[in-house]
Design an enzyme around this catalytic site. Structure first.
Site, PDB file in Angstrom:
ATOM      1  N   LEU A  62       0.805  -1.224   0.000  1.00  0.00           N
ATOM      2  CA  LEU A  62       0.000   0.000   0.000  1.00  0.00           C
ATOM      3  C   LEU A  62       0.833   1.265   0.000  1.00  0.00           C
ATOM      4  O   LEU A  62       0.275   2.360  -0.107  1.00  0.00           O
ATOM      5  CB  LEU A  62      -0.944  -0.005   1.200  1.00  0.00           C
ATOM      6  CG  LEU A  62      -1.994  -1.120   1.202  1.00  0.00           C
ATOM      7  CD1 LEU A  62      -2.846  -1.043   2.457  1.00  0.00           C
ATOM      8  CD2 LEU A  62      -2.869  -1.056  -0.040  1.00  0.00           C
ATOM      9  N   TYR A 156       8.179   9.494  10.639  1.00  0.00           N
ATOM     10  CA  TYR A 156       6.965   8.802  11.053  1.00  0.00           C
ATOM     11  C   TYR A 156       6.056   9.737  11.846  1.00  0.00           C
ATOM     12  O   TYR A 156       4.845   9.821  11.596  1.00  0.00           O
ATOM     13  CB  TYR A 156       7.355   7.583  11.888  1.00  0.00           C
ATOM     14  CG  TYR A 156       6.232   6.898  12.632  1.00  0.00           C
ATOM     15  CD1 TYR A 156       5.407   5.981  11.994  1.00  0.00           C
ATOM     16  CD2 TYR A 156       6.019   7.135  13.989  1.00  0.00           C
ATOM     17  CE1 TYR A 156       4.389   5.331  12.676  1.00  0.00           C
ATOM     18  CE2 TYR A 156       5.013   6.487  14.683  1.00  0.00           C
ATOM     19  CZ  TYR A 156       4.199   5.591  14.021  1.00  0.00           C
ATOM     20  OH  TYR A 156       3.191   4.950  14.705  1.00  0.00           O
ATOM     21  N   LYS A 160       2.289  11.036  10.819  1.00  0.00           N
ATOM     22  CA  LYS A 160       1.127  10.786  11.665  1.00  0.00           C
ATOM     23  C   LYS A 160       0.450  12.098  12.079  1.00  0.00           C
ATOM     24  O   LYS A 160      -0.784  12.147  12.203  1.00  0.00           O
ATOM     25  CB  LYS A 160       1.532   9.986  12.904  1.00  0.00           C
ATOM     26  CG  LYS A 160       1.929   8.547  12.603  1.00  0.00           C
ATOM     27  CD  LYS A 160       0.791   7.752  11.958  1.00  0.00           C
ATOM     28  CE  LYS A 160       1.120   6.263  11.884  1.00  0.00           C
ATOM     29  NZ  LYS A 160       0.037   5.482  11.244  1.00  0.00           N
TER      30      LYS A 160
END
Length: 264
Positions: A62, A156, A160
């Site tokens: 994905l 990361y 987020k």
């Protein structure tokens, strides 16, 4: 007492998809929705070694747009619709050492996996939810969206944070059309991956695994509850949020971190 006894039929007839659904929190979420009566599809790059035959598995990367297109096409072709989308896929593979060691590729991979993958899946599945006036989308973010760790997971954390912001904006657009969008931000979860990380820290630094756990909790500023979450605890929150019992909840971020974030 079995947590699922009271909820085993409330998702009967629903089609649900969980990305990253073959291990860790994703596996627990998929099994929680399955136990509530949903037909559950799980997505990962590799099939699990011991698959649950009641779950429908699709192999896809994905982090690439072609992987997303494959999933959307297969799900809608085989099942005709999607009622519940849990964007659980995420993670960090960057090395320690702060911003100076991070390359463009590190940033791009983190953003593709943690932000753009859910955006693309939402774009693929939202039209049929909006047409039917029914659906739930869950974005699994992280407390690092508000509490970034600069040493190794900055890309990361930034991705987020973007996911949290995007989720709120999307909810404002689609909630009037009866599609609910929610964010769940866990803290440290005790998964197979985190267990491996504790072993790696233990072997590299010469401390015990319990001491390694204490080091990680200290790096987070401490966990008042004294331990990481179990995957099933996160799954139970998701199970509630996608259920009819949560029909008035949308546009909200739910933090499940044992009290880690020190501010209100």
């Amino acid at each position: 007492m079995d947590l699922y006894l009271n909820y085993q039929n409330e998702l009967s007839g629903k089609i649900a998809l969980v990305t990253g659904g073959t291990k860790g929190a994703g596996k627990a979420i998929a099994e929680r929705l399955l136990n509530a009566g949903a037909t559950v599809i799980v997505i990962a790059r590799k099939a699990p070694e011991q698959p649950n035959k009641k779950l429908h598995f699709i192999s896809a990367d994905l982090s690439q747009s072609l992987g997303t297109q494959k999933v959307v096409s297969e799900v809608l072709s085989k099942f005709g619709r999607l009622d519940i989308l849990v964007n659980n896929l995420g993670g960090s593979e960057t090395q320690g050492g702060g911003f100076v060691v991070l390359s463009d590729e590190d940033w791009e991979h983190a953003i593709q996996t943690n932000l753009l993958a859910p955006v693309r899946l939402d774009r693929g599945f939202l039209p049929q939810m909006l047409e039917r006036g029914n659906g739930v989308i869950i974005h699994i973010a992280s407390i690092q969206g508000k509490l970034p760790l600069y040493d190794s997971t900055l890309p990361y954390a930034a991705a987020k944070a973007g996911l949290i912001n995007y989720s709120k904006g999307l909810s404002n657009e689609v909630s009037p059309k009866s599609v609910r969008v929610l964010t769940v931000s866990p803290g440290w979860i005790n998964t197979e991956g985190s267990t491996g990380m504790m072993k790696e820290i233990s072997e590299r630094t010469g401390v015990t695994i319990d001491e390694a756990k204490q080091q990680v909790m200290k790096s987070l500023g401490g966990i008042p509850y004294g331990r990481p979450a179990q995957p099933e605890e996160v799954a139970e929150l998701i199970g509630f949020l996608v259920s009819p019992r949560a029909n008035y909840l949308t546009g909200t971020e739910f933090v499940i971190d044992g009290g880690t974030i020190p501010t209100i």
